[in-house]
Design an enzyme around this catalytic site. Structure first.
Site, PDB file in Angstrom:
ATOM      1  N   GLY A 190       0.834  -1.193   0.000  1.00  0.00           N
ATOM      2  CA  GLY A 190       0.000   0.000   0.000  1.00  0.00           C
ATOM      3  C   GLY A 190       0.872   1.247   0.000  1.00  0.00           C
ATOM      4  O   GLY A 190       2.062   1.197  -0.334  1.00  0.00           O
ATOM      5  N   THR A 239       1.531  -3.175   7.160  1.00  0.00           N
ATOM      6  CA  THR A 239       0.260  -3.857   6.923  1.00  0.00           C
ATOM      7  C   THR A 239      -0.937  -3.054   7.419  1.00  0.00           C
ATOM      8  O   THR A 239      -1.972  -3.615   7.786  1.00  0.00           O
ATOM      9  CB  THR A 239       0.278  -5.240   7.608  1.00  0.00           C
ATOM     10  OG1 THR A 239       0.767  -5.104   8.944  1.00  0.00           O
ATOM     11  CG2 THR A 239       1.186  -6.201   6.856  1.00  0.00           C
ATOM     12  N   HIS A 251      -0.548  27.830 -19.169  1.00  0.00           N
ATOM     13  CA  HIS A 251       0.300  27.085 -20.107  1.00  0.00           C
ATOM     14  C   HIS A 251       1.724  27.654 -20.062  1.00  0.00           C
ATOM     15  O   HIS A 251       1.902  28.858 -20.047  1.00  0.00           O
ATOM     16  CB  HIS A 251      -0.242  27.207 -21.537  1.00  0.00           C
ATOM     17  CG  HIS A 251       0.648  26.547 -22.551  1.00  0.00           C
ATOM     18  ND1 HIS A 251       0.699  25.180 -22.702  1.00  0.00           N
ATOM     19  CD2 HIS A 251       1.527  27.075 -23.449  1.00  0.00           C
ATOM     20  CE1 HIS A 251       1.578  24.889 -23.658  1.00  0.00           C
ATOM     21  NE2 HIS A 251       2.084  26.030 -24.132  1.00  0.00           N
TER      22      HIS A 251
END
Length: 478
Positions: free
Chosen positions: A186, A276, A459
């Site tokens: 994870g 975990t 941009h």
């Protein structure tokens, strides 16, 4: 609110959730106290978000400066790159200390009473606090429980804090093992694999489910495998469980078949990180004094307004927020819960929209998401009778990413085909953790892909990766 109580609001736990609730309570005019048995900041500041980002920042610089191919493409060459493990660890410690101090000062400045000690409910609207000077009884009109969480260590795994350890110890970076096994793929496991490989360690990731990164959207997991796992000194074992882990030199790990529990492989490594997940820190809070029982996992039951439940009914003036509720174990989710709970206490009920809360892994490149994965969105669509669609855009088509030489990445938006409602967004790529906020805000405010397609983006910036996705989305009203 009432002269019959010592405080209008008493908060148990000074993590990010409790701290955020206290600040907002003062803003709303409540006389507030916060009780903390350990250190200010809770898991996030001391054993989670903050020190891990410091380690990732430093190790990420090492990785970047050692990437000769990337630097050469930019016309840059550098000599030998070295690092000081202890100095990197000190960077994390210094940051933690600073933020601890900032949080304490912010509460003190606003007049919040900070009480050091272990707090237990002694009855409704009453708390007993074991302080260094003896037990102190405090009453409050309303009480918020924010006890946080601790690392979960599965049965069969023995930790010694040195060779077999959780993220709590790993963040101290006391030493760098040549070969470390990480149990769990994870966010915690991925971030530490990023740190360790950048600093020259060999890593083996062990995942009990059949595929790595099982909570990620499949498209993101596929690219993450290609850019975060494959090119690095990482081996993987999926579909097996670490049935027994014995500390020592070496650490012995017995890997077993998930179904039969038969040992299929034994690893001998220098260290093992147990990543975990986490479990709620809800023991010894005195919940029995008000007749409240946690669920089988230890989470405090709450309703949609985060009021604690007793036999399915709200307990007057008792609330819970953060990891202990099991809603969404993220620091910023806890903070949001704290703020909205204070609003509800003040007579203006609000609820947290969990689908609009983003999350991120600060790997290199970063991974982020908000809302539903595509499989989860398909399940919802089938249940409610609507169609979904997805759009994908790639960093390799973005001018800023190309200029940076960081063009690995994908942005994916999942939306309702008939209305354009955004159901989820997932990004892997440079600054993904920052980019996800636009999609999160859109979900929170109800903006559609069509609405966002008309927004103007600077941009050249990475934000145009999402801009392109919104513009590609096609909405077909029913």
């Amino acid at each position: 609110m009432s002269d019959a109580f010592d405080y209008d609001l008493l908060i148990i736990g000074a993590g990010v959730g409790g701290h955020g609730a206290a600040l907002h309570a003062v803003k709303r005019g409540l006389k507030t106290a916060i009780v903390e048995a350990d250190v200010m900041g809770g898991t996030c500041v001391n054993r989670g978000c903050i020190p891990s980002k410091a380690l990732l920042a430093a190790s990420g610089r090492v990785r970047e400066l050692r990437n000769e191919h990337h630097l050469k493409s930019l016309g840059i060459s550098v000599g030998s790159v070295t690092y000081d493990r202890e100095a990197i660890a000190d960077h994390a410690k210094t940051l933690v200390s600073k933020i601890q101090g900032d949080m304490t000062n912010s509460l003190t400045r606003l007049g919040v009473d900070i009480i050091k000690g272990w707090a237990r409910l002694a009855g409704e609207q009453k708390v007993a606090i074991a302080t260094p000077d003896g037990e102190k009884m405090v009453t409050a009109q309303d009480i918020i429980l924010s006890p946080g969480s601790v690392p979960f260590v599965p049965p069969g795994i023995e930790t010694d804090g040195k060779t077999v350890f959780t993220s709590d110890e790993a963040l101290k970076l006391d030493w760098l093992p040549d070969w470390i096994a990480i149990i769990g793929s994870g966010y915690i496991g991925l971030e530490f694999s990023d740190v360790y490989t950048a600093l020259g360690c060999e890593v083996t990731i062990i995942e009990a489910l059949d595929q790595l990164m099982p909570t990620f959207d499949p498209d993101i997991a596929k690219i993450a495998q290609r850019v975060l796992i494959a090119p690095r000194d990482i081996e993987t074992r999926a579909g097996v469980i670490a049935q027994k882990v014995t500390p020592g030199s070496p650490v012995v790990i017995e890997l077993a078949d998930r179904e039969t529990r038969e040992v299929v492989e034994t690893l001998e490594v220098d260290a093992c990180l147990v990543a975990t997940g986490r479990i709620p820190a809800t023991k010894d809070l005195g919940l029995e004094k008000v007749g409240v029982e946690t669920d089988r996992r230890g989470f405090i039951p709450v309703d949609d307004h985060l009021q604690v439940l007793r036999g399915g009914e709200p307990v007057p003036h008792l609330w819970a927020i953060g990891d202990a509720t099991g809603k969404m174990m993220l620091a910023h989710a806890a903070s949001a819960q704290g703020i909205l709970t204070v609003e509800t206490i003040c007579g203006e009920p609000r609820q947290v929209n969990y689908l609009s809360i983003p999350a991120a892994a600060f790997t290199h490149p970063e991974v982020s998401f908000v809302g539903l994965t595509e499989p989860a969105a398909k399940t919802l669509a089938e249940a409610e009778g609507f169609a979904i669609d997805t759009v994908r855009t790639y960093f390799k088509g973005n001018s800023k990413a190309l200029a940076e030489g960081e063009s690995d990445g994908l942005a994916k938006v999942i939306y309702r085909k008939d209305t354009g409602e955004i159901l989820g967004a997932h990004i892997i790529g440079m600054h993904a953790a920052d980019l996800i906020q636009e999609a999160a805000n859109a979900i929170a405010s109800g903006q559609t892909v069509t609405d966002l397609s008309f927004c103007v983006h600077t941009h050249p910036t990475l934000s145009e990766v999402l801009d392109e996705a919104f513009k590609r989305a096609v909405v077909v009203p029913a």
